[in-house]
Design a protein around this motif. Structure first.
Motif, mmCIF file in Angstrom:
data_model
loop_
_atom_site.group_PDB
_atom_site.id
_atom_site.type_symbol
_atom_site.label_atom_id
_atom_site.label_comp_id
_atom_site.label_asym_id
_atom_site.label_seq_id
_atom_site.Cartn_x
_atom_site.Cartn_y
_atom_site.Cartn_z
ATOM 1 N N GLY A 56 39.286 41.521 26.552
ATOM 2 C CA GLY A 56 37.813 41.415 26.800
ATOM 3 C C GLY A 56 37.407 41.411 28.197
ATOM 4 O O GLY A 56 36.304 41.239 28.777
ATOM 5 N N ILE A 57 38.318 42.142 29.067
ATOM 6 C CA ILE A 57 38.143 41.998 30.722
ATOM 7 C C ILE A 57 37.011 42.930 31.083
ATOM 8 O O ILE A 57 36.923 44.125 30.413
ATOM 9 N N ARG A 58 36.050 42.439 31.729
ATOM 10 C CA ARG A 58 34.930 43.118 32.317
ATOM 11 C C ARG A 58 34.179 42.463 33.445
ATOM 12 O O ARG A 58 34.647 41.703 34.022
ATOM 13 N N GLY A 59 33.174 43.081 33.995
ATOM 14 C CA GLY A 59 32.226 42.407 35.006
ATOM 15 C C GLY A 59 32.671 43.092 36.293
ATOM 16 O O GLY A 59 33.494 43.924 36.459
ATOM 17 N N SER A 60 31.750 42.704 37.298
ATOM 18 C CA SER A 60 31.760 43.142 38.891
ATOM 19 C C SER A 60 32.956 42.510 39.345
ATOM 20 O O SER A 60 33.732 41.565 38.968
ATOM 21 N N SER A 61 33.268 43.099 40.599
ATOM 22 C CA SER A 61 34.418 42.801 41.138
ATOM 23 C C SER A 61 34.277 42.893 42.864
ATOM 24 O O SER A 61 33.354 43.765 43.098
ATOM 25 N N THR A 62 35.154 42.109 43.574
ATOM 26 C CA THR A 62 35.047 42.523 44.916
ATOM 27 C C THR A 62 36.011 43.415 45.430
ATOM 28 O O THR A 62 36.057 43.586 46.680
ATOM 29 N N THR A 63 36.973 44.106 44.792
ATOM 30 C CA THR A 63 38.075 44.881 45.005
ATOM 31 C C THR A 63 37.740 46.104 44.072
ATOM 32 O O THR A 63 37.163 45.997 43.111
ATOM 33 N N VAL A 64 38.342 47.283 44.617
ATOM 34 C CA VAL A 64 38.329 48.381 43.855
ATOM 35 C C VAL A 64 38.967 48.682 42.590
ATOM 36 O O VAL A 64 38.728 49.105 41.303
ATOM 37 N N ASP A 65 40.183 47.734 42.623
ATOM 38 C CA ASP A 65 41.018 48.028 41.333
ATOM 39 C C ASP A 65 41.505 46.447 40.932
ATOM 40 O O ASP A 65 42.547 45.923 41.290
ATOM 41 N N PRO A 66 40.323 45.734 40.274
ATOM 42 C CA PRO A 66 40.687 44.125 40.117
ATOM 43 C C PRO A 66 41.761 44.034 39.247
ATOM 44 O O PRO A 66 42.403 42.862 39.070
ATOM 45 N N TYR A 67 42.377 45.110 38.190
ATOM 46 C CA TYR A 67 43.573 45.047 37.318
ATOM 47 C C TYR A 67 44.683 45.327 37.864
ATOM 48 O O TYR A 67 45.570 45.038 37.082
ATOM 49 N N ARG A 68 44.927 45.606 39.205
ATOM 50 C CA ARG A 68 46.045 46.069 39.766
ATOM 51 C C ARG A 68 47.136 45.072 39.532
ATOM 52 O O ARG A 68 48.295 45.116 39.142
ATOM 53 N N TYR A 69 46.955 43.796 39.995
ATOM 54 C CA TYR A 69 48.032 42.731 40.099
ATOM 55 C C TYR A 69 48.483 42.487 38.529
ATOM 56 O O TYR A 69 49.508 42.488 38.290
ATOM 57 N N SER A 70 47.527 42.510 37.449
ATOM 58 C CA SER A 70 47.806 42.194 36.251
ATOM 59 C C SER A 70 48.929 43.237 35.830
ATOM 60 O O SER A 70 49.891 43.032 35.169
#
Length: 233
Positions: free
Chosen positions: A104-118
């Motif tokens: 369900g992940i979505r929405g704005s982010s302060t980084t270019v790739d917010p899913y990288r860490y996961s």
């Protein structure tokens, strides 16, 4: 048998101490052989709960439904808040990272790739847009295979759902999951080794008509129904 254990005491003026109190309370609950189902506000609470879970079960799998990955490192210099619990869990080796799924992940982010860490940890990240207009039964078949028979925990942030259905939360994001998809996700866990669940981030002040609370209560009841040894007719 089901028991309402009431509220866990917290320190309203110290978040780290609140985490300590939650951890200690859940250690006792888990040691007694109980499977805890938790109604929470702030998603921070999942961190100390998983500390207690891992002490008994070792690193657990995680099914995490949310609009956000909650893997930030810090905010305003603080490393414990509702956007960081799963990074803290990774650091403490509380999670079996190859059995972590975020849906369900979505929405704005302060980084270019917010899913990288996961993804770097081995998490499977399922974006909300990949769930639009479809049944999630096939996805859950894959999740079931990934989880296997080892202990797993369900953490459900109500903002995983679209705010049209669940407006009573602090960080709503448009274009989310539907209640029927939420049921498919939870019911898809039937038969898995679920050792605990939580439903978090419901905010009554933002829920004047009670729609969000009604939905949340029903989802937690559905989690109760998928626990091991629970018979459903």
């Amino acid at each position: 048998m089901v028991a309402d254990l009431g509220d866990v005491n917290v320190n309203l003026y110290n978040l780290q101490d609140s985490c300590r109190l939650i951890h200690e309370a859940y250690q006792k609950i888990v040691a007694a052989g109980c499977v805890p189902l938790t109604l929470g506000g702030d998603h921070t609470i999942t961190y100390p709960i998983l500390q207690a879970m891992a002490k008994k079960h070792g690193p657990v799998g995680l099914l995490h439904v949310d609009a956000h990955t909650d893997t930030a490192d810090k905010a305003l210099g603080e490393k414990i808040y509702h956007g960081t619990p799963f990074r803290r869990c990774v650091e403490e080796k509380l999670l079996d990272c190859k059995r972590v799924v975020q849906i369900g992940i979505r929405g704005s982010s302060t980084t270019v790739d917010p899913y990288r860490y996961s993804r770097n940890q081995g998490f499977r990240v399922v974006l909300a847009e990949d769930c639009w207009m479809k049944s999630l039964v096939p996805l859950m078949a894959e999740v079931r295979q990934q989880m296997g028979g080892k202990p797993m925990y369900i953490s459900f942030d109500i903002d995983g759902l679209d705010p049209a259905y669940a407006p009573g939360t602090g960080t709503p994001e448009i274009a989310g999951l539907t209640p029927s998809q939420a049921l498919e996700i939870i019911r898809g866990c039937q038969g898995l080794n679920v050792v605990g669940c939580d439903l978090v981030e419901v905010s009554p002040p933002y829920d004047p008509f009670g729609n969000t609370a009604l939905l949340a209560a029903n989802l937690l009841f559905e989690m109760l129904c998928v626990l091991p040894k629970v018979r459903v007719v």
